[in-house]
Design an enzyme around this catalytic site. Structure first.
Site, PDB file in Angstrom:
ATOM      1  N   SER A   1      38.131  25.649  22.551  1.00 44.12           N
ATOM      2  CA  SER A   1      37.167  26.657  22.104  1.00 44.12           C
ATOM      3  C   SER A   1      35.737  26.149  22.257  1.00 44.12           C
ATOM      4  O   SER A   1      34.840  26.915  22.635  1.00 44.12           O
ATOM      5  CB  SER A   1      37.428  27.035  20.646  1.00 44.12           C
ATOM      6  OG  SER A   1      38.722  27.549  20.477  1.00 44.12           O
TER       7      SER A   1
ATOM      8  N   HIS B   1      34.934  26.483  25.890  1.00 40.49           N
ATOM      9  CA  HIS B   1      34.737  27.868  26.323  1.00 40.49           C
ATOM     10  C   HIS B   1      33.485  28.498  25.730  1.00 40.49           C
ATOM     11  O   HIS B   1      32.940  29.446  26.298  1.00 40.49           O
ATOM     12  CB  HIS B   1      35.967  28.696  25.980  1.00 40.49           C
ATOM     13  CG  HIS B   1      37.147  28.353  26.821  1.00 40.49           C
ATOM     14  ND1 HIS B   1      38.440  28.572  26.422  1.00 40.49           N
ATOM     15  CD2 HIS B   1      37.235  27.780  28.053  1.00 40.49           C
ATOM     16  CE1 HIS B   1      39.272  28.167  27.367  1.00 40.49           C
ATOM     17  NE2 HIS B   1      38.558  27.673  28.361  1.00 40.49           N
TER      18      HIS B   1
END
Length: 395
Positions: free
Chosen positions: A68, A71
């Site tokens: 995460s 990203h």
């Protein structure tokens, strides 16, 4: 104190509409629709201070880079971040962490002892900051809290020297003392959060298994690898992992996988059917993040296998359409479940106990780095799949 911060520009796509929980220019539940041109850098920020009697201050010892984090810093061709979920920038990144309590409010209760947290107590913490009083929370589903905040996403996280959390999210790591020495205790502690994501997916949402069942895991990232270890400890007969990276396939074997498949060179469907003597699997975990690519193969195994009643748990976040064939799931009595988060159901303490009993997840840590190196490795992990888990280790 120093901290790794992410800044980005609020520049909504033309089709974006501000949701009821979004805050113009500050926060959205649809990150990839709004935030553009992210920058990650180490900055000086004020040290956190206790403001409520239930809060604790933790000196961060270890914090891992999550997909995460990668990203949130990675963009598409138009400069929008890839992460699709709850985000509020600028923010201090980092949520897979452990450390020691250096300050505790008078009502900061340790659930291990039902007493106030001790100074020096080793701890980790949930990143899902659930409210505890909305309807989903009241019904036992804190991962779907209507008032959710997330550490390292819209609340300052743990790529820092210190982090503040409410004691209700913190879990003692005393059980790991004596099993892991020195820095390894905190490295293990930093892996409780991602391992709990896998536990929630395969045990809570996926329904678990009966000893002797076969399982198939697609994707050998940290979540997929944690699922390998959990399911082998749960008594799976054959744990099969499909993953292109040789490094990750080898790690899966170390963690208990009975068979590994290289989907770039082998026929996934035929391999699974062969390894299971045609029975297929009771549980599939989609942890690749590209479900549109792997779904046809999952369906074919379910359709052709002699076993019925399979469950497919989707854990990887992906804003992608799945080419679903309803007939397959009807005739083969199969089902699909989505899995988000790691909170509730006693997941964190169970993962800690598994680690204390010998489930060593520190094997997946490829490299430890300093805080100053985190921005570099967040960028590097966008393309370098030879690294599985990169973890910041503070002095």
């Amino acid at each position: 104190m120093r901290a790794v911060r992410l800044h980005a520009k609020w520049d909504p796509r033309p089709e974006f509409k501000l949701g009821p929980k979004d805050i113009e220019g500050k926060l959205t539940w649809l990150g990839s629709k709004v935030w553009r041109y992210p920058e990650v850098r180490v900055e000086e920020v004020p040290e956190p201070r206790i403001e409520k009697p239930t809060e604790i201050i933790i000196k961060v010892k270890a914090c891992g880079i999550c997909g995460s984090d990668v990203h949130m810093a990675q963009t598409d061709e138009e400069g929008y971040i890839l992460y699709p979920g709850l985000t509020g920038f600028p923010v201090t990144l980092g949520h897979e962490f452990s450390g020691v309590v250096v300050e505790a409010g008078p009502e900061a209760i340790n659930r291990r002892t039902n007493k106030r947290f001790e100074i020096g107590e080793p701890v980790c913490a949930e990143e899902m900051l659930w409210c505890g009083h909305c309807r989903p929370c009241a019904e036992g589903f804190p991962n779907h809290c209507e008032n959710l905040n997330e550490l390292g996403f819209n609340v300052d996280g743990a790529f820092a020297e210190y982090v503040k959390v409410d004691a209700k999210y913190a879990w003692s790591l005393r059980e790991l003392e004596g099993v892991y020495e020195g820095d390894r205790l905190f490295l293990a502690g930093s892996l409780v959060e991602p391992t709990s994501v896998a536990y929630n997916a395969v045990i809570v949402r996926g329904g678990g298994i009966r000893p002797g069942d076969n399982v198939v895991i697609l994707g050998g990232g940290p979540i997929g690898l944690a699922a390998v270890a959990i399911l082998k400890h749960a008594g799976a007969s054959k744990v099969i992992l499909s993953e292109p990276s040789e490094v990750r396939r080898n790690l899966a074997k170390e963690l208990g996988a009975d068979h590994v498949i290289d989907p770039t060179k082998e026929n996934f469907v035929e391999a699974v059917l062969d390894y299971t003597n045609g029975l297929g699997a009771k549980l599939f975990l989609e942890a690749t993040g590209v479900p549109q690519l792997v779904w046809p193969q999952i369906e074919e195994v379910i359709w052709r296998a002699r076993g019925i009643n399979a469950t497919v748990a989707i854990v990887a976040r992906a804003d992608a359409k799945i080419p679903l064939t309803g007939e397959v799931f009807q005739v083969r009595r199969a089902q699909i479940v989505g899995s988000q988060g790691h909170s509730g159901h006693g997941t964190f303490p169970r993962v800690i106990s598994l680690m204390a009993s010998g489930m060593d997840m520190t094997k997946i840590i490829s490299k430890t780095v300093s805080m100053e190196e985190i921005p570099e490795y967040i960028k590097r992990l966008q393309t370098d799949k030879s690294l599985v888990k990169v973890t910041m280790l503070n002095e």
